[in-house]
Design an enzyme around this catalytic site. Structure first.
Site, short mmCIF file in Angstrom:
data_model
loop_
_atom_site.label_atom_id
_atom_site.label_comp_id
_atom_site.label_asym_id
_atom_site.label_seq_id
_atom_site.Cartn_x
_atom_site.Cartn_y
_atom_site.Cartn_z
N GLY A 181 -12.06 0.74 12.03
CA GLY A 181 -11.67 1.16 13.39
C GLY A 181 -12.83 1.50 14.32
N ASP A 205 -9.69 -0.12 -5.25
CA ASP A 205 -10.72 0.21 -4.26
C ASP A 205 -12.04 0.66 -4.87
OD1 ASP A 205 -10.06 -0.35 -1.74
OD2 ASP A 205 -9.67 1.70 -1.10
N GLY A 225 -14.25 4.34 9.84
CA GLY A 225 -12.89 4.46 10.40
C GLY A 225 -12.52 5.92 10.41
N ASN A 233 0.87 -1.17 0.00
CA ASN A 233 0.00 0.00 0.00
C ASN A 233 0.92 1.23 0.00
OD1 ASN A 233 -1.90 1.96 0.42
ND2 ASN A 233 -2.80 1.02 2.24
P1 ADP Z 1 -8.37 4.33 8.54
O1 ADP Z 1 -9.59 4.85 7.85
O2 ADP Z 1 -7.24 5.32 8.61
O3 ADP Z 1 -7.96 2.93 8.11
P2 ADP Z 1 -9.24 3.05 11.01
O4 ADP Z 1 -10.17 2.12 10.35
O5 ADP Z 1 -8.04 2.51 11.69
O6 ADP Z 1 -8.80 4.24 10.06
O7 ADP Z 1 -10.10 3.89 12.09
C1 ADP Z 1 -9.54 4.90 12.88
C2 ADP Z 1 -10.60 5.30 13.90
O8 ADP Z 1 -11.01 4.14 14.64
C3 ADP Z 1 -10.11 6.32 14.91
O9 ADP Z 1 -11.11 7.30 15.12
C4 ADP Z 1 -9.89 5.49 16.17
O10 ADP Z 1 -10.14 6.22 17.33
C5 ADP Z 1 -10.90 4.38 16.02
N1 ADP Z 1 -10.39 3.15 16.66
C6 ADP Z 1 -9.41 2.35 16.19
N2 ADP Z 1 -9.17 1.33 17.07
C7 ADP Z 1 -9.99 1.52 18.13
C8 ADP Z 1 -10.21 0.84 19.37
N3 ADP Z 1 -9.54 -0.26 19.69
N4 ADP Z 1 -11.16 1.35 20.19
C9 ADP Z 1 -11.86 2.45 19.87
N5 ADP Z 1 -11.69 3.15 18.72
C10 ADP Z 1 -10.78 2.70 17.85
#
Ligand code: ADP
Length: 404
Positions: free
Chosen positions: A332, A149, A211, A7
């Protein structure tokens, strides 16, 4: 088969070495600050091995890829003896434009099609091209596969993908809804279809990838009929620092008031809005939850806006599909934030949606697919951890096998 999933960002290159037989991650890591001072590689064996950090100059993506290969084959921190063990490289591509609508082997023609996307997604596409050229130079005999994507969304009908602007803007500039996070929507919807009995035909699913970037899709008969992100990933629901859909007049109004150039306005909408802009605290939902616990009322607003918007998407997509069998939460926030899921599913009895609050409360990302709806709920509600790398590795494997 061992597949290297790549990526590539403009100054970073994330990688995972995947074993498609055991469906496990053999090693993963990231090269950061490529082309600038302070380049380094962060590497770990397996999914959760100890982090190995090495500061090492990388002037471009070719050097970064060479360092990835030498790290993977390193007698101490590596996991393979020789790079010949890597049978394919699968590249995650954010935008395939109107030409690249399915996974494909890299050829001169495919590169030319990807170069056409430089116009609509300049930053991502330039980074992907650097990553692909870097891997081709570092691993000249290994087949390279693109997994795109936008591809899963290419089944949308015209009425869903066309914007109400002059048709020639679509013809000349290819302005249309493309949709993003497609590899994730594809993975979780296919998992949900398995749970619903395995036959895509007749299924009606809303997938919520929530996320840092977030998008919602309506998946009917296993195919996307609509999705919330649009021409770019800025469209749709409120995100970490992106505003999502707003009245288009706000754009020109703010530009005039603040004296922003188009680029500055774009930066503003992508980096300064969303959770960050509304809360004036953080773009990260965990920081906001902490602030709420400390009594900050404003910190609650972004999540309330997000939950309300997701509710509206679920309602409109149920209408578009003439029914709803399942809702899936992933990514996330979708996998980890029970509060958000509860707010979305509350007061949805009208649609036959009822979640088990206890199970929902206990469900965090744990690798398994979890049903959070009650046995009585007409609509099944699931938390399904996304796994884009598995899809990319699987696609790369299938294409390479078809060449044999
Ligand atoms: P991306 O779109 O960058 O891939 P992610 O899918 O990792 O992002 O999502 C990031 C979001 O998910 C952030 O707002 C973060 O706070 C939340 N998040 C990630 N892991 C956790 C967790 N274990 N508990 C609560 N919130 C989480």
């Amino acid at each position: 088969m061992k597949v290297l999933v790549v990526n590539a960002g403009s100054s970073s290159l994330k990688y995972q070495l995947f074993d498609t037989v055991s469906k496990t991650v053999l090693a993963k890591g990231i090269c950061e600050r490529i082309g600038i001072d302070g380049s380094r590689i962060e590497h770990r064996k397996g999914e959760d091995g100890a982090k190995q950090i090495k500061n090492i100059p990388m002037k471009d993506h070719t050097e970064a890829t060479k360092i990835v290969v030498s790290t993977l084959t390193d007698p101490e921190v590596g996991v393979i003896k020789s790079m010949d063990e890597i049978e394919a490289v699968g590249h995650r591509i954010v935008h395939g434009g109107s030409h690249l609508t399915k996974p494909c082997l890299v050829t001169d023609e495919v590169i030319a099609d990807l170069e056409k996307c430089l116009d609509i997604a300049p930053l991502h596409t330039a980074a992907h091209l650097m990553g692909i050229h870097g891997c081709m130079k570092a691993m000249p005999n290994t087949p390279q596969v693109l997994v795109i994507d936008t591809a899963f969304h290419s089944t949308m009908p015209e009425e869903a993908y066309l914007y109400p602007i002059p048709y020639k803007m679509y013809q000349e500039y290819k302005i249309r809804r493309y949709g993003f996070n497609g590899t994730s929507h594809r993975y979780v919807s296919s998992e949900m279809i398995k749970i619903l009995g395995g036959k895509a035909e007749g299924t009606k699913i809303v997938t919520c990838h929530i996320g840092n970037g977030s998008s919602i899709s309506a998946v009917k008969d296993g195919k996307v009929i609509d999705t919330s992100m649009g021409f770019t990933p800025l469209d749709g629901v409120i995100m970490g620092s992106r505003c999502g859909s707003i009245d288009p007049s706000i754009v020109t109004f703010i530009m005039k008031k603040e004296g922003f150039t188009p680029d500055e306005m774009s930066e503003f909408m992508n980096k300064k809005c969303g959770f960050l802009g509304v809360s004036e605290i953080s773009s990260d939902s965990r920081d906001l939850e902490k602030a709420v616990a400390e009594g900050n009322k404003r910190a609650e607003l972004p999540q309330n806006i997000l939950a309300y918007q997701i509710k509206k998407y679920i309602g409109s997509y149920a209408a578009a599909m003439n029914g709803l069998d399942a809702i899936v939460f992933t990514a996330g926030i979708g996998e980890n934030n029970f509060n958000l899921r509860e707010k979305v599913c509350n007061n949805m009895e009208f649609y036959g949606i009822e979640i088990d609050k206890e199970i929902n409360f206990k469900t965090h990302h744990q690798g398994d697919n979890v049903c959070i709806s009650t046995p009585n709920s007409k609509v099944k509600v699931y938390v399904i951890p996304t796994n884009e790398e598995l899809v990319i590795a699987g696609d790369a494997e299938a294409i390479v096998n078809s060449l044999k």
